[in-house]
Enzyme design. Structure first.
Site, short mmCIF file in Angstrom:
data_model
loop_
_atom_site.label_atom_id
_atom_site.label_comp_id
_atom_site.label_asym_id
_atom_site.label_seq_id
_atom_site.Cartn_x
_atom_site.Cartn_y
_atom_site.Cartn_z
N GLU A 45 1.20 22.03 16.32
CA GLU A 45 2.19 22.05 15.39
C GLU A 45 3.61 21.40 15.83
O GLU A 45 4.46 20.81 15.31
CB GLU A 45 2.56 23.39 14.83
CG GLU A 45 1.56 24.09 14.19
CD GLU A 45 0.22 24.71 14.94
OE1 GLU A 45 0.62 24.87 16.34
OE2 GLU A 45 -0.81 25.16 14.44
N PHE A 77 3.87 29.30 11.83
CA PHE A 77 3.74 28.03 12.73
C PHE A 77 4.96 27.67 12.48
O PHE A 77 5.65 26.80 13.62
CB PHE A 77 2.55 27.37 12.86
CG PHE A 77 1.18 28.11 12.88
CD1 PHE A 77 1.16 29.02 13.92
CD2 PHE A 77 0.14 27.78 12.04
CE1 PHE A 77 -0.08 29.70 14.21
CE2 PHE A 77 -0.93 28.47 12.30
CZ PHE A 77 -1.04 29.64 13.29
N HIS A 87 0.93 30.25 3.05
CA HIS A 87 0.39 31.65 3.64
C HIS A 87 1.66 32.35 4.29
O HIS A 87 1.43 32.95 5.39
CB HIS A 87 -0.57 31.62 4.94
CG HIS A 87 -1.81 30.70 4.36
ND1 HIS A 87 -1.97 29.66 3.57
CD2 HIS A 87 -2.98 31.17 4.29
CE1 HIS A 87 -3.08 29.51 3.28
NE2 HIS A 87 -3.87 30.35 3.69
N ASP A 104 -5.69 39.15 7.58
CA ASP A 104 -5.77 38.60 8.51
C ASP A 104 -4.66 39.22 9.55
O ASP A 104 -4.78 39.00 10.94
CB ASP A 104 -5.37 36.91 8.61
CG ASP A 104 -6.52 36.11 8.12
OD1 ASP A 104 -7.76 36.57 8.45
OD2 ASP A 104 -6.30 34.94 7.78
N ARG A 141 0.08 32.60 -0.08
CA ARG A 141 -1.52 32.29 -0.23
C ARG A 141 -2.07 32.71 -1.74
O ARG A 141 -2.45 31.76 -2.27
CB ARG A 141 -2.38 32.86 0.91
CG ARG A 141 -3.70 32.60 0.49
CD ARG A 141 -4.74 33.19 1.61
NE ARG A 141 -4.87 34.62 1.64
CZ ARG A 141 -5.67 35.35 2.34
NH1 ARG A 141 -6.57 34.57 3.06
NH2 ARG A 141 -5.79 36.45 2.30
#
Lengths: 279, 313
Positions: free
Chosen positions: B56, B81, B107, B115, B165
């Site tokens: 990233e 990220f 997300h 997750d 998401r």
């Protein structure tokens, strides 16, 4: 030699040596005046950067945003005094402005700021980002079917940064043969010898295993550097790295191979000694 | 409740539309193009998308180089990220030089669900808002997402755009027009104002409906542009209704609540309550259950409204 006609005349070897001495005098004077800055890594890359600006790059100081210019990206931003001295000597801005280095309201920030000074391609100072940035510039050049070359100067200590290797992987993956990285391999970083701080060897084969064409050169030898740049332009299908062996603090006896002068300014007395040595 | 529509799909399809209009629009991804939905763009413009792999930091600085060369790069990955993992790259490669890069993350928040903590971006708005010059936008539904993406492409400068998401119920009509830096009044009211952002706008409307039935009528603002924030709308809401509740799928620190409180403290202090994640990481679980456990339901907003209304006396 592919400069724009009517712009900078390519200097002879003897003239290049005089230019290098002049740049070194600027570096020492500028840093000494403000009592802050990074002389070691500026002095080590003098021949590399002056070869580029006076003999290799297609550029036009009167039109810094010329879309077809070759790009020089200084990733090791702490060598800003060298970049400023070179840009001034090329005519991007008045040489007298060099005296404003690191002072309030100056365009000559401690590390290069692309929003302030014409000719500065990238805001730098946080190490490790220049090769990625250069990759983006090279990708754009290809998308636009431009023939410009992208040159990016990294420090060897900078290659401790993981992002350098992310970029090395990407540039090879994208087959960027319009991209040339130069590593100023002076083997010193702030805390000492690069091999003691963080081992980089086998350095050349790291680059070649990442898919790069590797050229080694004496980074203080104008002729050899120019040959290396000529060779790099011929390479197709992969990026090239020139690993330029240099001496940190080159040209000033008490700074040579002395990590103390990575980011320390010379005293007024030391400036005098340096200027005598650089006559 | 209205059926959910994917904001990510709205993003991916709007990118394709922009790609057709402007050859300078390029896209970068970090091995998540099927999740961020940039794969729509990849299918139509394979030479104008650069998958940077799982790297990233490199992606962000490459985007900066493309922008410095006249391209309009949209760089996408999960919100954990960007800006977190590559904060320094966003800071030095993009925000400081004010380069024309559009960072679009998906997300975000806890609705990424099962997750767990590692994938739940609940600090990203604080990080993004801390960067001078970065415009920060969080659309509330698919219609607004398409607008925001078009607006970002047409507006010079760096953007951080935060998507989630799950699909979101449509809170806007097809004739909605997004205005950068302007809050949208979603419903009028007099007793308090709920200022919501992103996923919490639909929840705020649900809460306002419930409160209406209980005799408390609330204004609801969609504060989709978090930075620069619509100070006038905040001050007006404080003046007209005398009490404010903020609602965001983010930590209480450094996001919408902090921004609104800063504006009110200076210009029009009134009672304020914050519906947000308190100083904690979350955990794995179904999104709806996470929202309940971490205090982000309509009932939580209703409680907060009753509290501020009581405090204003």
């Amino acid at each position: 030699m592919t400069q724009q006609p009517g712009e900078i005349k390519a200097p002879s070897l003897a003239e290049m040596q005089a230019i290098a001495r002049k740049l070194r005098r600027h570096i020492v004077t500028m840093i000494g005046r403000v009592s802050s800055g990074h002389p070691g890594g500026s002095l080590s890359a003098v021949e590399i950067v002056s070869t580029l600006y006076f003999r290799v790059l297609r550029h036009n100081p009167r039109d810094p945003q010329w879309p077809d210019r070759d790009r020089f990206i200084l990733s090791k931003g702490h060598a800003a005094p060298l970049l400023y001295a070179t840009l001034a000597e090329c005519g991007y801005f008045p040489v007298e402005e060099l005296s404003t280095l690191r002072k309030l309201d100056s365009r000559l920030q401690g590390h290069p700021d692309r929003t302030l000074l014409p000719g500065v391609e990238m805001t730098a100072g946080s190490l490790g980002q220049g090769l990625s940035f250069a990759t983006g510039v090279a990708l754009a050049g290809r998308l636009d079917s431009k023939s410009y070359q992208v040159y990016v100067l990294l420090g060897d200590g900078e290659c401790d940064e993981g992002q350098v290797w992310e970029a090395a992987m990407a540039a090879a993956h994208f087959k960027l043969d319009n991209l040339v990285a130069i590593v100023d391999r002076n083997e010193l970083q702030i805390d000492g010898w690069t091999c003691d701080v963080m081992g980089l060897e086998p350095f050349n084969s790291k680059w070649s295993s990442f898919g790069w064409h590797v050229i080694e050169a004496d980074g203080h030898d104008f002729t050899r550097l120019e040959e290396a740049f000529d060779q790099a332009r011929m390479v197709k299908g992969q990026p090239t790295v020139i690993i330029a062996r240099t001496t940190k603090g080159k040209g000033v006896s008490y700074m040579e191979n002395n990590a103390d002068f990575h980011g320390k300014a010379p005293t007024p007395e030391q400036v005098e000694i340096a200027l005598r040595e650089l006559e | 409740m209205a059926p959910s529509v994917s904001v990510r799909e709205a993003y991916g399809k709007t990118l394709v539309e922009l790609g057709r209009q402007n050859p300078d629009v390029v896209v970068l991804d970090a091995d998540l193009s099927r999740s961020t939905m940039t794969h729509f763009f990849a299918s139509e413009f394979p030479t104008r998308i650069f998958d940077c792999g799982i790297a990233e930091q490199n992606m962000v600085s490459i985007a900066a180089g493309l922008a410095a060369s006249g391209k309009i790069p949209f760089a996408s990955t999960f919100a954990v990220f960007i800006p977190g993992r590559c904060f320094d790259q966003v800071r030095m490669s993009i925000a400081q030089p004010r380069l024309n890069v559009k960072l679009v993350t998906t997300h975000s928040g806890i609705t990424v669900g099962e997750d767990g903590t590692s994938h739940q971006a609940i600090e990203d708005l604080a990080l993004a808002c801390a960067l001078p010059g970065l415009t920060v936008v969080v659309p509330a539904d698919a219609i607004e997402t398409a607008w925001v993406i078009r607006m970002a492409a047409a507006t010079e400068g760096p953007f951080y755009i935060r998507l989630c998401r799950p699909g979101l119920p449509l809170v806007h009509n097809e004739d909605y027009r997004f205005e950068l830096g302007k809050a949208t009044v979603m419903r009028e009211g007099t007793r308090a104002t709920i200022i919501a952002i992103g996923t919490m706008v639909a929840t705020a409307l649900e809460a306002a409906e419930n409160l209406q039935q209980a005799g408390i009528d609330c204004r609801v603002l969609n504060m989709s542009t978090l930075k620069p924030v619509d100070e006038a709308a905040i001050v007006r809401a404080a003046g007209d209704t005398g009490a404010i509740v903020t609602a965001e799928e983010h930590l209480e620190h450094g996001g919408l609540g902090s921004t609104v409180a800063r504006v009110l403290a200076r210009q029009h202090p009134v009672p304020v309550e914050f519906v947000a994640i308190k100083d904690t990481y979350a955990e794995s679980g179904p999104p709806a259950e996470l929202l309940r456990k971490y205090g982000l339901t309509a009932a939580d907003i209703e409680r907060a409204v009753r509290t501020v209304v009581e405090r204003k006396g």
